[in-house]
Design a protein around this motif. Structure first.
Motif, PDB file in Angstrom:
ATOM      1  N   UNK A  92       0.799  -1.220   0.000  1.00  0.00           N
ATOM      2  CA  UNK A  92       0.000   0.000   0.000  1.00  0.00           C
ATOM      3  C   UNK A  92       0.828   1.264   0.000  1.00  0.00           C
ATOM      4  N   UNK A  93       2.051   1.183  -0.522  1.00  0.00           N
ATOM      5  CA  UNK A  93       2.913   2.360  -0.584  1.00  0.00           C
ATOM      6  C   UNK A  93       2.382   3.358  -1.608  1.00  0.00           C
ATOM      7  N   UNK A  94       2.675   4.633  -1.393  1.00  0.00           N
ATOM      8  CA  UNK A  94       2.350   5.679  -2.358  1.00  0.00           C
ATOM      9  C   UNK A  94       3.538   5.863  -3.298  1.00  0.00           C
ATOM     10  N   UNK A  95       3.249   6.278  -4.535  1.00  0.00           N
ATOM     11  CA  UNK A  95       4.272   6.423  -5.562  1.00  0.00           C
ATOM     12  C   UNK A  95       4.356   7.890  -5.994  1.00  0.00           C
ATOM     13  N   UNK A  96       5.553   8.453  -5.934  1.00  0.00           N
ATOM     14  CA  UNK A  96       5.798   9.832  -6.378  1.00  0.00           C
ATOM     15  C   UNK A  96       6.907   9.807  -7.424  1.00  0.00           C
ATOM     16  N   UNK A  97       6.624  10.361  -8.608  1.00  0.00           N
ATOM     17  CA  UNK A  97       7.588  10.362  -9.706  1.00  0.00           C
ATOM     18  C   UNK A  97       7.930  11.790 -10.106  1.00  0.00           C
ATOM     19  N   UNK A  98       9.214  12.098 -10.140  1.00  0.00           N
ATOM     20  CA  UNK A  98       9.684  13.374 -10.673  1.00  0.00           C
ATOM     21  C   UNK A  98       9.961  13.163 -12.155  1.00  0.00           C
ATOM     22  N   UNK A  99       9.119  13.746 -12.999  1.00  0.00           N
ATOM     23  CA  UNK A  99       9.230  13.595 -14.448  1.00  0.00           C
ATOM     24  C   UNK A  99       9.879  14.852 -15.003  1.00  0.00           C
ATOM     25  N   UNK A 100      11.157  14.752 -15.359  1.00  0.00           N
ATOM     26  CA  UNK A 100      11.897  15.942 -15.779  1.00  0.00           C
ATOM     27  C   UNK A 100      13.000  15.550 -16.759  1.00  0.00           C
ATOM     28  N   UNK A 101      12.614  14.848 -17.811  1.00  0.00           N
ATOM     29  CA  UNK A 101      13.633  14.308 -18.699  1.00  0.00           C
ATOM     30  C   UNK A 101      13.934  15.236 -19.868  1.00  0.00           C
ATOM     31  N   UNK A 102      15.130  15.096 -20.406  1.00  0.00           N
ATOM     32  CA  UNK A 102      15.506  15.753 -21.651  1.00  0.00           C
ATOM     33  C   UNK A 102      14.584  15.221 -22.744  1.00  0.00           C
ATOM     34  N   UNK A 103      13.771  16.078 -23.395  1.00  0.00           N
ATOM     35  CA  UNK A 103      12.814  15.566 -24.375  1.00  0.00           C
ATOM     36  C   UNK A 103      13.462  14.932 -25.601  1.00  0.00           C
ATOM     37  N   UNK A 104      14.759  15.155 -25.800  1.00  0.00           N
ATOM     38  CA  UNK A 104      15.450  14.541 -26.932  1.00  0.00           C
ATOM     39  C   UNK A 104      16.602  13.655 -26.460  1.00  0.00           C
ATOM     40  N   UNK A 105      16.426  13.068 -25.299  1.00  0.00           N
ATOM     41  CA  UNK A 105      17.457  12.229 -24.701  1.00  0.00           C
ATOM     42  C   UNK A 105      17.889  11.092 -25.620  1.00  0.00           C
ATOM     43  N   UNK A 106      16.950  10.489 -26.327  1.00  0.00           N
ATOM     44  CA  UNK A 106      17.258   9.298 -27.111  1.00  0.00           C
ATOM     45  C   UNK A 106      17.274   9.570 -28.610  1.00  0.00           C
ATOM     46  N   UNK A 107      17.492  10.819 -28.992  1.00  0.00           N
ATOM     47  CA  UNK A 107      17.638  11.131 -30.418  1.00  0.00           C
ATOM     48  C   UNK A 107      18.822  10.333 -30.981  1.00  0.00           C
ATOM     49  N   UNK A 108      18.599   9.667 -32.092  1.00  0.00           N
ATOM     50  CA  UNK A 108      19.653   8.875 -32.709  1.00  0.00           C
ATOM     51  C   UNK A 108      19.722   7.445 -32.219  1.00  0.00           C
ATOM     52  N   UNK A 273      12.349  11.479 -27.741  1.00  0.00           N
ATOM     53  CA  UNK A 273      12.352  12.124 -29.055  1.00  0.00           C
ATOM     54  C   UNK A 273      11.163  13.075 -29.142  1.00  0.00           C
ATOM     55  N   UNK A 274      11.373  14.252 -29.756  1.00  0.00           N
ATOM     56  CA  UNK A 274      10.256  15.159 -30.002  1.00  0.00           C
ATOM     57  C   UNK A 274       9.584  14.773 -31.316  1.00  0.00           C
ATOM     58  N   UNK A 275       8.292  14.494 -31.249  1.00  0.00           N
ATOM     59  CA  UNK A 275       7.501  14.130 -32.423  1.00  0.00           C
ATOM     60  C   UNK A 275       6.609  15.326 -32.760  1.00  0.00           C
ATOM     61  N   UNK A 276       6.704  15.796 -33.990  1.00  0.00           N
ATOM     62  CA  UNK A 276       6.002  17.028 -34.374  1.00  0.00           C
ATOM     63  C   UNK A 276       4.974  16.755 -35.477  1.00  0.00           C
ATOM     64  N   UNK A 277       3.914  17.570 -35.436  1.00  0.00           N
ATOM     65  CA  UNK A 277       2.899  17.592 -36.510  1.00  0.00           C
ATOM     66  C   UNK A 277       2.287  16.208 -36.751  1.00  0.00           C
TER      67      UNK A 277
END
Length: 405
Positions: A92-108, A273-277
């Motif tokens: 019954x633990x609570x889950x807290x996530x800090x979401x702060x990633x480089x949006x293009x971390x995995x480009x390539x 990866x940033x996905x556009x349009x």
């Protein structure tokens, strides 16, 4: 950090997670944000936490892994990590996530590796994901600036200035003050709850979307669906806010009842990866065609993660003139961008039903099932949404990008 961060930390622990005395908190955090983790841990113990368990992640090492690890690694999900998730859920633990990633971390990076890891982890954690989406325990996702993320939002200034500007933007989006924020957000939760109840009372059979970008979409809603705001109740009775900030009300679409075209109004940060349009065409609920001007291969790999990934799992309404949207800033972070825009999600659905049926019954009514859940933004200043009730009446829901009622 300034005095507003103390208020932010209070908001996260007391409203976002709403940690109960004697409850364990599992905190997932980037190593770059260790000082943030220290403050949140202290606040959690102040709230009576039994224990705070830290799960660190590091973007540099993550990128190295995808580029250099043995290929077989991406088909294996370690037993110790699987045990961690299920064991703390059972407690019954609570889950807290800090979401702060480089949006293009995995480009390539090879999108196939990303897809395979997503499938391996999704298969092992599917039951855990279902328990989380059913609010078996409290969970919360928030963001704090990191250097790479800040530079993606403010590329024309120095790194230090970009981080400072992103802090200010986050504080503004959350309406953070030196005091009173916790009470203000409790009132906002009530406001979003009343808006959700009004939509539930309409008992729509379907929604019809239209805007000048090219979205022409009809979305059917299942029997006995309900709309939900940010305030949700966990199994232990605690009312928590899964996302901070939040401006949305959302519900479950009917899996095979989506037809037409949806066009994204903001970039999507997807798997590093940033996905556009993005443009998607639906037939009988299924995404039968998808396009993106950038990041198309990443998008297609995500859509092919499993069968349910090509069907919708969420319909969310956010006024165009909401506080975050009025900032006129693209955050390259779904937590913020989805709360500046009406959005849809492909993949798994939250169980939004009035009568709390069994999971089997919800699936029979048309709720989608998947290892994925990916939000993408479709809201614009000229978006119109028309609701059609069970008896055939038409009701304006959105006009010129905002609620019509």
């Amino acid at each position: 950090m300034d005095s507003r961060f103390t208020e932010y930390a209070d908001l996260i622990i007391r409203v976002g997670v709403n940690l109960r005395p004697g409850q364990t908190l599992v905190l997932s955090c980037p190593v770059e944000c260790a000082d943030i983790a220290h403050v949140l841990t202290e606040k959690a113990y102040d709230a009576g936490a039994r224990e705070v368990v830290l799960r660190w992640n590091d973007e540099v090492i993550t990128r190295m892994k995808y580029l250099r690890a043995e290929d077989s690694v991406f088909d294996e999900f370690p037993k110790w990590l699987e045990t961690l998730f299920y064991e703390y859920a059972d407690r019954g633990a609570a889950l807290l996530t800090i979401y702060a990633e480089d949006p293009e971390l995995l480009r390539g990076v090879d999108p196939g590796r990303i897809q395979r890891w997503g499938r391996a982890s999704g298969q092992k954690l599917k039951a855990y994901q279902e328990r989380q989406m059913a609010n078996e325990f409290q969970w919360n996702v928030v963001s704090v600036p990191t250097k790479k993320w800040a530079r993606s939002v403010f590329p024309s200034v120095s790194e230090a200035e970009a981080v400072e500007k992103l802090w200010d933007a986050i504080y503004h989006a959350l309406d953070l003050r030196e005091s009173g924020t916790v009470d203000a957000w409790r009132e906002k939760i009530k406001l979003l709850g009343s808006r959700a109840q009004k939509l539930t009372d309409y008992n729509f059979q379907k929604l019809i979307y239209q805007n000048s970008l090219g979205t022409e979409l009809t979305i059917e809603l299942p029997e006995n669906h309900k709309w939900v705001g940010v305030g949700e109740q966990a199994k232990n009775g605690a009312v928590f806010a899964a996302n901070l900030p939040s401006e949305e009300v959302f519900t479950v679409p009917k899996r095979i009842g989506v037809n037409g075209a949806a066009v994204s109004s903001k970039p999507l940060a997807l798997n590093g990866t940033l996905v556009r349009d993005i443009r998607m065409r639906f037939e009988g609920g299924k995404i039968v065609d998808a396009f993106a001007s950038e990041g198309l291969e990443t998008l297609l790999k995500s859509l092919d993660l499993d069968e349910g990934s090509r069907y919708l799992g969420e319909v969310a309404l956010v006024p165009y003139h909401s506080p975050i949207s009025l900032m006129n800033l693209v955050f390259n972070n779904t937590l913020f961008d989805e709360n500046a825009s009406c959005h849809l999600a492909y993949g798994s659905a939250y169980p939004c039903f009035k009568d709390e049926p069994s999971r089997e019954e919800m699936l029979a009514r048309g709720m989608n099932d998947s290892m994925n859940h990916i939000d993408f933004m479709v809201g614009t200043e000229d978006l119109s949404i028309t609701g059609v009730t069970q008896d055939g009446r038409t009701v304006p829901v959105f006009a010129n990008g905002d609620f019509a009622f």
